[in-house]
Design an enzyme around this catalytic site. Sequence first.
Site, PDB file in Angstrom:
ATOM      1  CD  GLU A  81      83.284  18.372  47.501  1.00 56.82           C
ATOM      2  OE1 GLU A  81      82.839  18.869  48.625  1.00 56.82           O
ATOM      3  OE2 GLU A  81      84.172  17.694  47.470  1.00 56.82           O
ATOM      4  CE  LYS A 129      86.654  19.954  46.952  1.00 52.89           C
ATOM      5  NZ  LYS A 129      87.206  20.287  48.321  1.00 52.89           N
TER       6      LYS A 129
HETATM    7  P1  13P Z   1      89.428  15.050  49.558  1.00 53.76           P
HETATM    8  O1  13P Z   1      90.338  15.796  48.621  1.00 53.76           O
HETATM    9  O2  13P Z   1      90.079  14.274  50.661  1.00 53.76           O
HETATM   10  O3  13P Z   1      88.478  14.234  48.494  1.00 53.76           O
HETATM   11  O4  13P Z   1      88.394  16.085  50.059  1.00 53.76           O
HETATM   12  C1  13P Z   1      88.168  17.123  49.590  1.00 53.76           C
HETATM   13  C2  13P Z   1      86.660  17.574  49.987  1.00 53.76           C
HETATM   14  O5  13P Z   1      86.452  18.743  50.494  1.00 53.76           O
HETATM   15  C3  13P Z   1      85.566  16.633  50.169  1.00 53.76           C
HETATM   16  O6  13P Z   1      84.450  17.152  50.558  1.00 53.76           O
END
Ligand code: 13P
Length: 341
Positions: free
Chosen positions: A178, A220
């Site tokens: 991510e 992600k």
């Molecule tokens: P949000 O959808 O609140 O951005 O959080 C997703 C997430 O996993 C952030 O690391």
Amino acid sequence: MKDNTHLYAIARSLLTPGKGILAADQSASTMNKQLAEIGAQQDAETRRQYRQVLFTTPGLQDYVTGVILYDATIRNCTDDDTPFVDLLISKGIVPIIKVDGSTIDHNGFPGEVVTQGMDNLGERLAEYYNMGARAAKWRAVFTIGPDYPSEQNIVYDCVMLARYAQLCHENGIVPIVEPEVIFKGNHDIGRAEAVTTQVLQKMFELLVWYKVDLKAVILKSSFVLAGSDASAQSTPEEVGAATVRTFENTVPHDIPGIVFLSGGQTPERATANLDAVADIEKSRGNLPWQFAFSYSRGLEDPVQKAWQGKKENVPAAQEALIKRLRLNTTADTGEYTPEME
Ligand code: 13P
């Protein structure tokens, strides 16, 4: 290369069409801030009760393939002492564990942060595997400023993502990588696209360089959109076009799927933007990746507002979760309209 067939199967199940991922991995301090906003108590027991509301929602498994957990949460149980992990597995939901630590300032690079959490990561992943986790998440943070993110910051955090992915594969776990490009700021959508392109290009270059099997990795990502304080906010059509174009320019076709974070957008906006991406996917019919949501705030804001930390509000909170999940699975097929709200 090692035989990663079992990991491909886990990735495929997390990317089941028409479903998504619930990110319930807020750290204790983030969760406490959210509890304070709804006037609930801010302690370990209330945090456990909140996760119980989410995970015991009837029909959760009809919309959700996986749930991202925080270290404390993966060790928690329901009121009747069933481990949350066992409850999720019994519903056919894959337990996912957030393994990165908090971020700290990147010395010498004002405005930028680096992600912590590499210490003993191999041992921790082995423990989480034994507890039932089959996927993990590591979040790197890239804030957009006038002269950052810097190349040094991008390289450092992307090396961490590559090392994390290697260790996940070593321990039978599918890594969700991510690299979050932060929504907050006054940058325009063009700048968001340039930064996201730079980050994703470097990250995949390094993943390949470190011999990570991309077929067993899920991306992600943030949506590509103008900053929250920008004078011109991006429409869903603009977001869909910029986001898909960015992926086409950066994401290798071996990556099986891309899931989105909501990043501080309103729940309705996060849903509309997912729908816009799905619309493009439908009209093209040949994009190589499965798309899905993996929201925390985008799914949970209405749940928290409905719950307010009160037992009598549990059914309303669970209804609010199912409503958001239903709208997002609808958006995932490009069939969402704001009137459905
Ligand atoms: P949000 O959808 O609140 O951005 O959080 C997703 C997430 O996993 C952030 O690391």
